[in-house]
Enzyme design. Structure first.
Site, mmCIF file in Angstrom:
data_model
loop_
_atom_site.group_PDB
_atom_site.id
_atom_site.type_symbol
_atom_site.label_atom_id
_atom_site.label_comp_id
_atom_site.label_asym_id
_atom_site.label_seq_id
_atom_site.Cartn_x
_atom_site.Cartn_y
_atom_site.Cartn_z
ATOM 1 C CB CYS A 1 26.571 46.529 40.316
ATOM 2 S SG CYS A 1 25.468 47.129 39.040
ATOM 3 N NE ARG B 1 27.258 53.348 36.471
ATOM 4 C CZ ARG B 1 26.154 52.641 36.662
ATOM 5 N NH1 ARG B 1 25.310 52.975 37.625
ATOM 6 N NH2 ARG B 1 25.875 51.605 35.914
ATOM 7 C CG ASN C 1 25.976 42.165 42.769
ATOM 8 O OD1 ASN C 1 25.960 41.236 41.966
ATOM 9 N ND2 ASN C 1 25.455 43.343 42.487
HETATM 10 C C1 UGA Z 1 27.433 42.693 38.356
HETATM 11 C C2 UGA Z 1 27.003 41.228 38.561
HETATM 12 O O1 UGA Z 1 27.920 40.349 37.904
HETATM 13 C C3 UGA Z 1 25.604 40.999 38.012
HETATM 14 O O2 UGA Z 1 25.192 39.662 38.259
HETATM 15 C C4 UGA Z 1 24.643 41.983 38.686
HETATM 16 O O3 UGA Z 1 23.320 41.840 38.180
HETATM 17 C C5 UGA Z 1 25.126 43.409 38.409
HETATM 18 O O4 UGA Z 1 26.453 43.559 38.936
HETATM 19 C C6 UGA Z 1 24.183 44.351 39.085
HETATM 20 O O5 UGA Z 1 24.157 44.385 40.325
HETATM 21 O O6 UGA Z 1 23.395 44.998 38.410
HETATM 22 P P1 UGA Z 1 28.402 44.083 36.285
HETATM 23 O O7 UGA Z 1 28.556 45.233 37.234
HETATM 24 O O8 UGA Z 1 27.812 44.304 34.938
HETATM 25 O O9 UGA Z 1 27.510 42.916 36.959
HETATM 26 O O10 UGA Z 1 29.862 43.513 36.069
HETATM 27 P P2 UGA Z 1 30.677 42.155 36.335
HETATM 28 O O11 UGA Z 1 30.743 41.371 35.101
HETATM 29 O O12 UGA Z 1 30.211 41.486 37.565
HETATM 30 O O13 UGA Z 1 32.126 42.767 36.589
HETATM 31 C C7 UGA Z 1 32.358 43.635 37.694
HETATM 32 C C8 UGA Z 1 33.795 44.037 37.759
HETATM 33 O O14 UGA Z 1 34.600 42.938 38.169
HETATM 34 C C9 UGA Z 1 34.414 44.535 36.449
HETATM 35 O O15 UGA Z 1 35.190 45.669 36.721
HETATM 36 C C10 UGA Z 1 35.259 43.362 35.988
HETATM 37 O O16 UGA Z 1 36.344 43.772 35.199
HETATM 38 C C11 UGA Z 1 35.718 42.800 37.323
HETATM 39 N N1 UGA Z 1 36.095 41.378 37.275
HETATM 40 C C12 UGA Z 1 35.204 40.440 36.887
HETATM 41 C C13 UGA Z 1 37.377 41.003 37.654
HETATM 42 O O17 UGA Z 1 38.219 41.841 38.031
HETATM 43 N N2 UGA Z 1 37.730 39.675 37.613
HETATM 44 C C14 UGA Z 1 36.845 38.721 37.213
HETATM 45 O O18 UGA Z 1 37.222 37.542 37.206
HETATM 46 C C15 UGA Z 1 35.551 39.115 36.847
#
Ligand code: UGA
Length: 443
Positions: free
Chosen positions: A268, A338, A216
């Site tokens: 997360c 969140r 993460n």
């Molecule tokens: C994240 C991790 O990707 C998972 O692998 C992990 O299991 C999970 O946390 C956890 O610890 O349980 P998640 O919180 O569902 O998953 O969301 P992500 O898809 O990672 O996105 C996180 C944030 O980053 C979002 O706000 C998204 O909009 C942002 N993001 C994502 C960006 O700003 N740019 C990107 O290129 C990708």
């Protein structure tokens, strides 16, 4: 072979894990202290929005393999107990609150059978597994030696079911004393995905705990890296989207998670990097992770930049201006708000005196609960009507597919600020919109 498993803690992780385990053929006893949540799930309704989860529940509930209870004692018969409770950030501190993990472990210990395996899936500070095992041992029945493994979860909200049944890797952190038996039992649990060739890494507790937070932290760093490039592009007149495409084409770098915009939120990434820094500090390794402070700071600066851009487009003040915010969820395909960048920006605009209307296709309920004073709607047309500026803050497909020629007829002033670099610039400009985005030239 089908097993009996318990899943303790039916939040995001636990509800999906329980349903998926039942779908794999295991008998599942799902335990939570929240009777309302239990009742909803037992009735086939997921309390969270996760694509495919209601359908999965509809498929597994009639088999009778998935049952729910509020009593830990009902889980006593299980061969494997999964701990899936939350580890939120502590109030006013960067560290994680692991009290639920210990409470569940200690509550379960007196019911443990000698051959049962306890498996932690929650994201925890390194050292938690060893401490948990010791605390459970003190409460276990006479003659029972507690078997504990750590098996972190990598599911992404919005893709949770696929990520649970076919993750890109399994990680087992095991006790060297019971290694072979524990690995064999976990292999039985995951027999179906393992037979499809999913790699699995067997290691110790500390490494397994660290794998999760390191992953993460890396993802957060990648996002903040591209957002730092976005700041430089804004200063230099460059285009961060073209830059991300170009550096992402190098497979050593990769294009994934180089989406520049208002940055990361959710339950997360933000709390995990803070908890990781706090734990490294406790271990005397704080210098190793000071860069994560900058990762966090870059992430917050993007939110402020978004508000500044809106203010700039409105001629210097947000006071009494009608602002439409598209998106409340921290990311698309989720109703989770969140630490949502979208709601943070909406709230900041409201505090600056703007008349803000927030639209989201799925997260209006959670957004209202978190920010009762924000005006939220599921009606896109109503949200857009009369807007003096539109801020796109969550990249829902509904917005990416929206006809800019239709939207332009509803607003007062056709200015859009694309906080996710998600819209097709050409078609929005062609429909008469003034298009601004983070990290892209104004034209
Ligand atoms: C994240 C991790 O990707 C998972 O692998 C992990 O299991 C999970 O946390 C956890 O610890 O349980 P998640 O919180 O569902 O998953 O969301 P992500 O898809 O990672 O996105 C996180 C944030 O980053 C979002 O706000 C998204 O909009 C942002 N993001 C994502 C960006 O700003 N740019 C990107 O290129 C990708």
């Amino acid at each position: 072979m089908a097993l009996t498993v318990s899943v303790i803690g039916i939040g995001y992780l636990g509800s999906v894990h329980a349903a998926c385990m039942a779908d794999l053929g295991h008998t599942v006893i799902a335990v939570d202290v929240d009777a309302e949540k239990i009742a909803a799930l037992a009735g086939g309704h997921s309390p969270i929005y996760e694509p495919g989860l209601d359908e999965l529940l509809a498929r597994v509930l009639p088999t009778g393999r998935l049952t729910f209870t509020t009593e830990l004692a009902d889980a006593a018969a299980a061969d494997v107990h999964f701990i899936c409770v939350g580890t939120p950030q502590r109030e006013g501190e960067p560290a994680a609150d692991v009290s639920a993990v210990f409470a569940v472990g200690e509550g379960l210990a007196p019911y443990l059978r000698g051959d049962a395996l306890v498996v932690g899936k929650s994201t925890v500070p390194v050292g938690t597994a060893a401490a948990l095992r010791a605390r459970m041992q003190q409460r276990a029945p006479e003659g029972v030696s507690v078997r504990l493994a750590w098996n972190p979860e990598f599911l992404q909200e919005g893709h949770a079911i696929t990520d649970t049944v076919s993750p890109n890797r399994f990680v087992y952190g095991v006790d060297p004393r019971t290694r072979d038996a524990d690995v064999a039992l976990l292999d039985e649990v995951y027999a179906v995905p393992l037979s499809a060739g999913m790699p699995r890494i067997v290691t110790d507790y500390a490494t397994a705990e660290l794998v999760k937070v390191a992953a993460n932290a890396f993802l957060a760093t990648k996002i903040s890296f591209i957002n730092a490039m976005s700041e430089v592009c804004e200063a230099a007149g460059g285009d961060v989207v073209a830059l991300a495409d170009a550096i992402g084409a190098d497979e050593r770098i990769g294009r994934a998670f180089l989406g520049a915009g208002v940055g990361f939120g959710g339950g997360c990434l933000p709390k995990d990097i803070r908890a990781f820094m706090a734990r490294a500090g406790e271990l005397g390794a704080d210098q190793a992770l000071t860069f994560l402070r900058e990762v966090d700071a870059i992430n917050f600066r993007r939110r402020s930049r978004m508000v500044d851009l809106a203010r700039e487009e409105l001629g210097g003040s947000l006071r009494d201006r009608r602002v439409t915010v598209l998106g409340a969820a921290f990311k698309p395909d989720s109703d989770d708000v969140r630490d949502s960048p979208a709601l943070d920006v909406a709230q900041a605009c409201r505090s600056a005196g703007a008349k803000v209307v927030v639209h989201d296709p799925k997260a209006v309920g959670t957004a209202r609960a978190a920010h009762p004073l924000l005006e939220c709607t599921e009606d896109l047309e109503a949200a857009l009507r009369g807007a003096e500026i539109v801020l796109l803050l969550t990249a829902w497909r509904q917005y990416r597919d929206m006809d800019p020629g239709w939207a332009v007829t509803l607003v007062e002033t056709p200015t859009v600020v694309d906080g996710r670099n998600a819209l097709d610039v050409g078609s929005w400009r062609a429909a008469g919109w003034r298009y601004r985005a983070l990290g892209r030239p104004t034209i």
